[in-house]
Design a protein around this motif. Structure first.
Motif, PDB file in Angstrom:
ATOM      1  N   ASP A  99      95.078  32.543 112.145  1.00 16.01           N
ATOM      2  CA  ASP A  99      94.410  31.379 111.575  1.00 16.01           C
ATOM      3  C   ASP A  99      95.111  30.125 112.097  1.00 16.01           C
ATOM      4  OD1 ASP A  99      93.463  29.294 110.025  1.00 16.01           O
ATOM      5  OD2 ASP A  99      93.375  30.478 108.183  1.00 16.01           O
ATOM      6  N   GLN A 117      91.600  16.280 104.133  1.00 14.81           N
ATOM      7  CA  GLN A 117      92.825  15.603 104.533  1.00 14.81           C
ATOM      8  C   GLN A 117      93.624  15.139 103.320  1.00 14.81           C
ATOM      9  OE1 GLN A 117      94.077  15.594 107.611  1.00 14.81           O
ATOM     10  NE2 GLN A 117      92.310  16.887 108.070  1.00 14.81           N
ATOM     11  N   TYR A 144      98.569  21.294 102.108  1.00 16.52           N
ATOM     12  CA  TYR A 144      97.222  21.246 102.666  1.00 16.52           C
ATOM     13  C   TYR A 144      96.245  21.474 101.522  1.00 16.52           C
ATOM     14  CZ  TYR A 144      98.641  21.516 107.633  1.00 16.52           C
ATOM     15  OH  TYR A 144      99.154  21.263 108.882  1.00 16.52           O
ATOM     16  N   ALA A 186      99.468  25.868 111.904  1.00 20.53           N
ATOM     17  CA  ALA A 186      99.878  24.464 111.848  1.00 20.53           C
ATOM     18  C   ALA A 186     100.658  24.168 110.569  1.00 20.53           C
ATOM     19  CB  ALA A 186      98.647  23.560 111.951  1.00 20.53           C
ATOM     20  N   LEU A 187     100.199  24.707 109.444  1.00 21.18           N
ATOM     21  CA  LEU A 187     100.890  24.494 108.172  1.00 21.18           C
ATOM     22  C   LEU A 187     102.307  25.054 108.212  1.00 21.18           C
ATOM     23  CD1 LEU A 187     100.843  23.756 105.079  1.00 21.18           C
ATOM     24  CD2 LEU A 187     100.057  26.111 104.697  1.00 21.18           C
ATOM     25  N   ASP A 202      94.822  27.021 111.460  1.00 18.57           N
ATOM     26  CA  ASP A 202      95.183  26.063 110.424  1.00 18.57           C
ATOM     27  C   ASP A 202      96.470  26.486 109.718  1.00 18.57           C
ATOM     28  OD1 ASP A 202      94.229  23.574 109.591  1.00 18.57           O
ATOM     29  OD2 ASP A 202      93.465  24.399 107.711  1.00 18.57           O
ATOM     30  N   TYR A 254      92.479  36.336 107.034  1.00 17.70           N
ATOM     31  CA  TYR A 254      91.375  35.566 107.628  1.00 17.70           C
ATOM     32  C   TYR A 254      90.608  36.470 108.569  1.00 17.70           C
ATOM     33  CZ  TYR A 254      89.183  31.840 110.469  1.00 17.70           C
ATOM     34  OH  TYR A 254      88.304  31.031 111.135  1.00 17.70           O
ATOM     35  N   TYR A 271      92.112  22.248 100.255  1.00 18.11           N
ATOM     36  CA  TYR A 271      90.894  22.919 100.711  1.00 18.11           C
ATOM     37  C   TYR A 271      89.815  22.939  99.634  1.00 18.11           C
ATOM     38  CZ  TYR A 271      93.718  24.753 104.546  1.00 18.11           C
ATOM     39  OH  TYR A 271      94.533  24.857 105.638  1.00 18.11           O
ATOM     40  N   GLU A 273      87.293  24.904 103.454  1.00 12.19           N
ATOM     41  CA  GLU A 273      87.069  23.693 104.257  1.00 12.19           C
ATOM     42  C   GLU A 273      88.193  22.715 103.946  1.00 12.19           C
ATOM     43  OE1 GLU A 273      83.832  20.058 104.812  1.00 12.19           O
ATOM     44  OE2 GLU A 273      83.406  21.716 103.440  1.00 12.19           O
ATOM     45  N   ARG A 274      88.953  22.380 104.961  1.00 15.49           N
ATOM     46  CA  ARG A 274      90.125  21.546 104.717  1.00 15.49           C
ATOM     47  C   ARG A 274      89.736  20.106 104.439  1.00 15.49           C
ATOM     48  NH1 ARG A 274      95.344  20.158 108.437  1.00 15.49           N
ATOM     49  NH2 ARG A 274      96.402  18.918 106.840  1.00 15.49           N
TER      50      ARG A 274
END
Length: 241
Positions: free
Chosen positions: A53, A232, A87, A58-59, A55, A184, A89, A229-230
């Motif tokens: 995944d 910001q 993060y 990155a986290l 995302d 995921y 979501y 769905e992330r």
């Protein structure tokens, strides 16, 4: 084969490797078990196979660094670096129900019109003490100010505790009950309780039922796969309930 090129003698397949996922280690002259790629896991009793995944990569890179170590607590604006934050979501189950907070419980329901503002986002930070490749996430709500917990009893009991995610991230130990391994599939996500292996976050087919944990994905219509769905930054939320 060109002149002068050495001919590699095939390495005999050991009995324990026959018909398995072992691989020939090439010039080292021995067989070794295949190592799963980062993020590839199969949850026992769950139909989904997890793939990497981006995302989550990155986290975890942001909180733990590229190698997953060397960072022990959230930095607070030191050396010109922005403090790390959870993060956030939007969550929908595969029946398109969303989460909202009702009487201290997360409930899966359909929100329309003015009620859409009641939708509850989830917030996540890594648990730095558990196996990184399984994406262990400390999960919360209200922008990360409250945490989702499996409780402290012998059986899982989903509840919300008033402890910030960043505080849990800094704990030396004890955050397992707030942690969920995220898988995921490439389109949907599932969450397995770290403190209760084989138990997954689930919603019921009927709207208005509380988010729960199930050890039987799919049984009685239990939904254990979600779309994320992330966002910001979380939108302002109503007063605590």
């Amino acid at each position: 084969m060109g002149a002068g090129c050495p001919v590699r003698t095939p390495v005999p397949v050991p009995p324990e490797a026959a018909g398995t996922g072992w691989r020939d280690a090439g010039r080292w002259g021995r067989w070794q078990p295949r190592r799963p790629a980062l993020g590839i896991t199969v949850a026992a009793g769950h139909p989904e196979v997890s793939v990497v995944d981006p995302d989550m990569e990155a986290l975890f890179d942001e909180f733990l660094g590229k190698e997953g170590f060397g960072v022990t607590a959230p930095e607070v604006g030191t050396a010109g670096r922005q403090p790390r934050q959870p993060y956030h979501y939007r969550v929908r189950d595969t029946d398109q129900k969303v989460l909202c907070l009702e009487q201290g419980r997360l409930v899966a329901t359909s929100l329309q019109g003015a009620n859409a503002a009641r939708e509850e986002l989830i917030s996540v930070v890594p648990n730095r003490h558990l196996e990184r490749s399984r994406y262990p996430l400390i999960v919360g709500i209200r922008g990360g100010s409250r945490a989702l917990s499996c409780g402290t009893g012998p059986q899982p009991q989903l509840q919300i505790e008033d402890v910030p995610l960043l505080e849990l991230f800094s704990w030396a130990a004890g955050a397992e009950r707030f942690t969920f391994y995220k898988s995921y599939s490439g389109s949907t996500h599932s969450f397995e309780a770290a403190a209760f292996p084989g138990h997954f976050l689930s919603t019921a087919p009927r709207a208005g039922e509380a988010l729960a944990l199930t050890a039987r994905p799919g049984h009685a219509g239990a939904i254990t796969t979600f779309y994320l769905e992330r966002e910001q930054a979380p939108s302002p939320v109503p007063a605590l309930q």
